[in-house]
Design an enzyme around this catalytic site. Structure first.
Site, PDB file in Angstrom:
ATOM      1  N   ASP A 102       0.857  -1.182   0.000  1.00  0.00           N
ATOM      2  CA  ASP A 102       0.000   0.000   0.000  1.00  0.00           C
ATOM      3  C   ASP A 102       0.894   1.233   0.000  1.00  0.00           C
ATOM      4  OD1 ASP A 102      -2.582   1.318   0.387  1.00  0.00           O
ATOM      5  OD2 ASP A 102      -3.152  -0.512   1.449  1.00  0.00           O
ATOM      6  N   ASP A 204      -3.279   4.466  -2.600  1.00  0.00           N
ATOM      7  CA  ASP A 204      -4.417   4.860  -1.773  1.00  0.00           C
ATOM      8  C   ASP A 204      -5.005   6.182  -2.292  1.00  0.00           C
ATOM      9  OD1 ASP A 204      -5.791   4.303   0.890  1.00  0.00           O
ATOM     10  OD2 ASP A 204      -5.066   6.340   1.259  1.00  0.00           O
ATOM     11  N   GLU A 267      -6.797   2.952  -5.858  1.00  0.00           N
ATOM     12  CA  GLU A 267      -8.103   3.078  -5.183  1.00  0.00           C
ATOM     13  C   GLU A 267      -8.879   4.224  -5.831  1.00  0.00           C
ATOM     14  OE1 GLU A 267     -10.210   3.686  -0.840  1.00  0.00           O
ATOM     15  OE2 GLU A 267      -8.396   4.788  -1.288  1.00  0.00           O
ATOM     16  N   HIS A 329     -10.608  -3.798   3.455  1.00  0.00           N
ATOM     17  CA  HIS A 329     -10.574  -3.377   4.860  1.00  0.00           C
ATOM     18  C   HIS A 329     -11.524  -2.224   5.183  1.00  0.00           C
ATOM     19  CE1 HIS A 329      -8.115  -0.706   2.575  1.00  0.00           C
ATOM     20  NE2 HIS A 329      -8.040   0.128   3.596  1.00  0.00           N
ATOM     21  N   ASP A 330     -12.199  -1.666   4.187  1.00  0.00           N
ATOM     22  CA  ASP A 330     -13.087  -0.521   4.429  1.00  0.00           C
ATOM     23  C   ASP A 330     -14.574  -0.882   4.366  1.00  0.00           C
ATOM     24  OD1 ASP A 330     -11.030   1.339   4.755  1.00  0.00           O
ATOM     25  OD2 ASP A 330     -10.886   1.728   2.607  1.00  0.00           O
TER      26      ASP A 330
HETATM   27  C1  GLC Z   1      -8.313   4.791   1.891  1.00  0.00           C
HETATM   28  C2  GLC Z   1      -8.097   3.581   2.762  1.00  0.00           C
HETATM   29  C3  GLC Z   1      -8.768   3.816   4.089  1.00  0.00           C
HETATM   30  C4  GLC Z   1      -8.146   5.035   4.711  1.00  0.00           C
HETATM   31  C5  GLC Z   1      -8.232   6.239   3.783  1.00  0.00           C
HETATM   32  C6  GLC Z   1      -7.354   7.342   4.245  1.00  0.00           C
HETATM   33  O1  GLC Z   1      -9.648   4.961   1.565  1.00  0.00           O
HETATM   34  O2  GLC Z   1      -8.562   2.432   2.123  1.00  0.00           O
HETATM   35  O3  GLC Z   1      -8.642   2.713   4.935  1.00  0.00           O
HETATM   36  O4  GLC Z   1      -8.792   5.344   5.927  1.00  0.00           O
HETATM   37  O5  GLC Z   1      -7.780   5.920   2.490  1.00  0.00           O
HETATM   38  O6  GLC Z   1      -6.008   7.025   4.011  1.00  0.00           O
END
Ligand code: GLC
Length: 532
Positions: A102, A204, A267, A329-330
């Site tokens: 990541d 991310d 993402e 994970h979200d």
């Molecule tokens: C992304 C991650 C999430 C995080 C956010 C801020 O959406 O997947 O878990 O809280 O970024 O970095």
């Protein structure tokens, strides 16, 4: 030995996301670590996983569990050392597997030395590395933007006498991606890990890197309802997907392309037409795999899911490669979203669609969401709205029937959740019809069938609205997948595809042999994979 087809490794691989805090705790401090992951590589290899995506491991105060980085080139001591990292990477490579890390470029931790310097004055060398603005003449915040936790995205810094922007949480100030020095510094971070040998990066929040420089107000989200996720009250019209973002994606791709065979996953939460642009159009020179959330956010009904797949397939630029995921994970775990009865069907879908499957740790043993007791709430999203605690889907991996599900001999950072005895690796790995055995079988079949790995996708019309059927096809092979999305038996005539078929796998794990396609009886919640 699995037969591998041509195509880049990231197109033929099965990916598996490991949340490092929760995979395996080798030093019994209650938190998972790199040595722990290393000790569980046998398991991942046995399962048939080819590539691991690791959620952040860099040094962090853990306000957002690693998504708040305070040193991009150092492993957080809670996970181990750089030697542990190198040993893990070497072991992964020795097994012929790959590792994707990541990479969090949108913001740093407020404890990052860059931010400390930036906030120290308006004239320091890094004064423009973050997004600073004066209060309005009325002494108010620069505009109406709200963060992902639903409060103002601006926080006032006494020291500098200005507001800084944080589209996530106040301890995650946004970097100023319009500053070339910031870009160069972050590209150096990419190179640092690529030089070290990682096979790719999951970027991310890439769609959020640029913000409207005029700071226009954002409109309210008309779809938001009372009780909904607080961070969704506004449309992020001026905070996301801004002009210039594709130049950055191309620059990142150029960084990766200077190495051999690396992958970028991005993402991106956007509607399909804008999402798809992150492949880079006809040139395909941006993100290899924009992470596709469509199945995670889907309404779990056969026509809806078919539409998602058809539309994505139709929208892809020529040569672009799809990817699919049921969790990360979200998001609430797949089992809690769609129900245990449909979990096998969902996995058969994931592992038979055209495109790279990205699995979320624990879904293979039917892990369910936990409950985070009030004294353990630390997820910033939950501090704002306890109902949305992402800890629930990040609980310890369930290895066996020992205390803490065999994850740790210490009290874990979050309790392991098992609502039935069989929900662990040890109980399921030898059981001929377990969920885990089925997943492993699906993975094996995928590896052994070129039609599934690289064949075309074509939906098949049926007379049952609750069934989604499709063909995967190469010149030499055809695989038909038939998925029953409901708990009632379905009778179908699929003789337009062929007269007979051989069962490759049923989600019941209780069928084999030949079947006549003019009268297929699907059990409730059954998925069937057939060689036709
Ligand atoms: C992304 C991650 C999430 C995080 C956010 C801020 O959406 O997947 O878990 O809280 O970024 O970095």
């Amino acid at each position: 030995m699995a037969i591998r087809n041509h195509g880049a490794w990231w197109q033929t691989s099965i990916f598996y996301q490991v949340y490092p805090r929760s995979f395996y705790d080798s030093n019994n401090d209650g938190v998972g670590d790199l040595q722990g992951i290393r000790q569980k590589l046998d398991y991942l290899q046995w399962l048939g996983i080819d590539a691991i995506w690791l959620s952040p491991i860099c040094k962090s105060p853990m306000a957002d569990f690693g998504y708040d980085v305070s040193d991009y080139t150092c492993v957080d001591p809670i996970f181990g050392t750089m030697e542990d990292f190198d040993a893990l990477l070497e072991d992964i490579h020795q097994r012929g597997m790959k590792l994707v890390l990541d990479f969090v470029p949108n913001h740093t931790s407020s404890e990052h030395p860059w931010f400390q310097e930036s906030r120290s004055s308006r004239t320091n060398a890094k004064s423009d590395w973050y997004i600073w603005r004066d209060p309005t003449p009325e002494g108010k915040r620069p505009n109406n933007w709200e963060s992902f936790i639903g409060d103002s995205a601006w926080d006032y810094d006494e020291q500098r006498g200005q507001y800084y922007l944080h589209i996530f949480y106040d301890k995650q100030p946004d970097l100023n991606w319009r500053n070339p020095e910031v870009r160069a510094a972050l590209y150096d971070v990419m190179r640092y890990w690529l030089d070290r040998g990682v096979d790719g990066l999951r970027i991310d929040a890439i769609w959020m890197l640029l913000k409207d420089p005029q700071l226009h107000d954002d409109p309210p989200n008309p779809a938001w309802q009372e009780g909904g996720f607080p961070g969704d009250q506004q449309l992020r019209s001026h905070m996301e997907d801004q002009p210039g973002i594709h130049d950055i994606a191309r620059e990142m791709r150029a960084v990766a392309d200077a190495y051999q065979d690396r992958v970028l996953i991005g993402e991106i939460h956007l509607p399909l037409d804008r999402f798809i642009r992150y492949y880079g159009g006809a040139a395909l020179d941006e993100i290899h795999l924009p992470f596709n959330f469509a199945l995670i956010t889907a309404q779990w009904k056969a026509p809806e899911v078919r539409q998602i797949v058809d539309q994505y397939e139709a929208a892809l630029p020529r040569g672009a490669w799809p990817d699919w995921a049921l969790g990360c994970h979200d998001y609430v775990r797949v089992r809690n979203r769609i129900g245990r009865e449909q979990e096998r069907v969902a996995h058969m879908l994931l592992l038979t669609l055209r495109g790279t499957p990205i699995c979320y740790y624990g879904d293979e043993i039917e892990m369910c969401d936990g409950e985070v007791p009030p004294q353990k709430v630390r997820d910033p999203e939950a501090i704002a709205a306890p109902r949305f605690d992402r800890g629930a889907y990040r609980t310890p991996m369930q290895w066996n029937s020992e205390p803490n599900a065999g994850f740790s001999r210490q009290t874990p950072w979050l309790a392991a959740v098992k609502d039935s005895d069989g929900d662990d690796v040890a109980a399921q790995c030898d059981h001929p019809a377990s969920h885990l055995t089925m997943i492993r079988r699906l993975i094996q079949i995928r590896s052994n069938h070129p039609a599934l790995r690289s064949g075309t996708y074509q939906a098949v019309d049926t007379s049952c609205t609750d069934v989604f059927a499709y063909l995967r096809e190469t010149d030499e092979q055809r695989v038909l997948v038939v998925l029953n999305f409901v708990g009632t038996q379905q009778h179908l005539d699929l003789s337009q595809v062929s007269q007979y078929a051989r069962v490759l796998c049923s989600t019941t794990m209780q069928r084999d042999g030949e079947i006549a396609l003019n009268q297929v009886a699907l059990e409730p919640n059954e998925g069937l994979m057939l060689l036709v």
